[in-house]
Design a protein around this motif. Structure first.
Motif, PDB file in Angstrom:
ATOM      1  N   ASP A   1       5.415  19.698  -5.845  1.00  0.00           N
ATOM      2  CA  ASP A   1       5.939  18.586  -4.746  1.00  0.00           C
ATOM      3  C   ASP A   1       5.124  17.381  -4.733  1.00  0.00           C
ATOM      4  N   TYR A   2       5.934  16.141  -4.372  1.00  0.00           N
ATOM      5  CA  TYR A   2       5.525  14.995  -4.528  1.00  0.00           C
ATOM      6  C   TYR A   2       5.847  14.600  -3.273  1.00  0.00           C
ATOM      7  N   TYR A   3       4.709  13.614  -2.702  1.00  0.00           N
ATOM      8  CA  TYR A   3       4.820  12.926  -1.431  1.00  0.00           C
ATOM      9  C   TYR A   3       4.424  11.484  -1.555  1.00  0.00           C
ATOM     10  N   CYS A   4       5.219  10.715  -0.961  1.00  0.00           N
ATOM     11  CA  CYS A   4       4.673   9.231  -1.126  1.00  0.00           C
ATOM     12  C   CYS A   4       3.900   8.910   0.265  1.00  0.00           C
ATOM     13  N   ASN A   5       3.516   7.862   0.394  1.00  0.00           N
ATOM     14  CA  ASN A   5       2.745   7.488   1.725  1.00  0.00           C
ATOM     15  C   ASN A   5       2.744   5.890   1.614  1.00  0.00           C
TER      16      ASN A   5
ATOM     17  N   HIS B   1       0.976  -1.135   0.011  1.00  0.00           N
ATOM     18  CA  HIS B   1      -0.023  -0.162  -0.190  1.00  0.00           C
ATOM     19  C   HIS B   1       0.894   1.300   0.173  1.00  0.00           C
ATOM     20  N   VAL B   2       1.607   1.396  -1.235  1.00  0.00           N
ATOM     21  CA  VAL B   2       2.324   2.794  -1.127  1.00  0.00           C
ATOM     22  C   VAL B   2       2.043   3.582  -2.246  1.00  0.00           C
ATOM     23  N   SER B   3       1.735   4.633  -2.088  1.00  0.00           N
ATOM     24  CA  SER B   3       1.442   5.751  -3.037  1.00  0.00           C
ATOM     25  C   SER B   3       1.871   6.984  -3.219  1.00  0.00           C
ATOM     26  N   TRP B   4       1.811   7.750  -4.459  1.00  0.00           N
ATOM     27  CA  TRP B   4       2.448   8.841  -4.545  1.00  0.00           C
ATOM     28  C   TRP B   4       1.442   9.962  -4.747  1.00  0.00           C
ATOM     29  N   TYR B   5       1.607  11.237  -4.385  1.00  0.00           N
ATOM     30  CA  TYR B   5       0.809  12.295  -4.838  1.00  0.00           C
ATOM     31  C   TYR B   5       1.436  13.469  -5.321  1.00  0.00           C
TER      32      TYR B   5
END
Lengths: 117, 112
Positions: free
Chosen positions: B87-91, B34-38
């Protein structure tokens, strides 16, 4: 079309209270986990709280536990965040977010909360 | 709850490829898919770009791709364009902390 529209932000003094609302449309609201995520000015994203669809499970970040309360009205398709004992460090844009099970697929436009005297 | 570690900034010229890393632990990235990017443009809400490590939602350009190796996830942007500057964020899902999800520290992508 899925839409999440937050409201209720504004300027509040330290120690004060504010209630945020998030009106949801375009999907079966009651079947989704919903979250509040905030972003302080110039900073990254931080989880605040989450609530499941049948209102049986809630979680809070340690920094807001005991001060913030998440709730929802599935009949009105609305998510809430009651914020009490507000501090300067709570100043942020607050986003209402839908969880799809494996990610966060829809975000509201955000509402700004400013805590200042 | 410790954030996932991302580089503060990454830059590239138009047309180039860049990769953003997201380093976690065996409690999050190393165990769960469950890894996602925004992606977040200034003044805008985050937008989902990648879910379940490498899947793209409908409407997201195939120039964006994701992968994972051990405790590190990666987002690659191919054929870099001016509109990718953001800007990019992982989660990731995590089994530590009060909330079962954790964000990355964020990466500013600059298109030179």
């Amino acid at each position: 079309e899925v839409q999440l529209v937050e409201s209720g932000g504004g300027l509040v003094q330290p120690g004060g209270s504010l209630r945020l609302s998030c009106a949801a449309s375009g999907f079966t609201f009651r079947t989704y986990w919903m979250h509040w995520v905030r972003q302080a000015p110039g900073k990254g994203l931080m989880w605040v709280s989450r609530l499941n669809g049948d209102v049986t499970i809630t979680n809070y970040a340690d920094s807001v536990k005991g001060r913030f309360t998440i709730s929802r009205d599935n009949a009105k398709n609305t998510l809430y965040l009651q914020m009490n004992s507000l501090r300067a460090e709570d100043t942020a844009v607050y986003y209402c977010v839908r969880e799809s099970g494996d990610s966060f697929d829809y975000w509201g436009q955000g509402t700004l909360v400013t805590v200042s005297s | 709850q410790s954030a996932l570690i991302q580089p503060a900034s990454v830059s590239g010229s138009p047309g180039q490829s860049i990769t953003i890393s997201c380093t976690g632990t065996s409690s999050d990235v190393g165990t769960y898919n469950h890894v996602s990017w925004y992606q977040q443009h200034p003044g805008k809400a985050p937008k989902l770009m990648i879910y379940e490590v490498s899947n793209r939602p409908s409407g997201v350009s195939n120039r964006f791709s994701g992968s994972k190796s051990g405790n590190t996830a990666s987002l690659t942007i191919s054929g870099l364009q001016a509109e990718d500057e953001a800007d990019y964020y992982c989660n990731s899902y995590t089994n530590r902390g009060a909330l079962p999800w954790v964000f990355g520290t964020g990466t500013r992508v600059a298109v030179l």
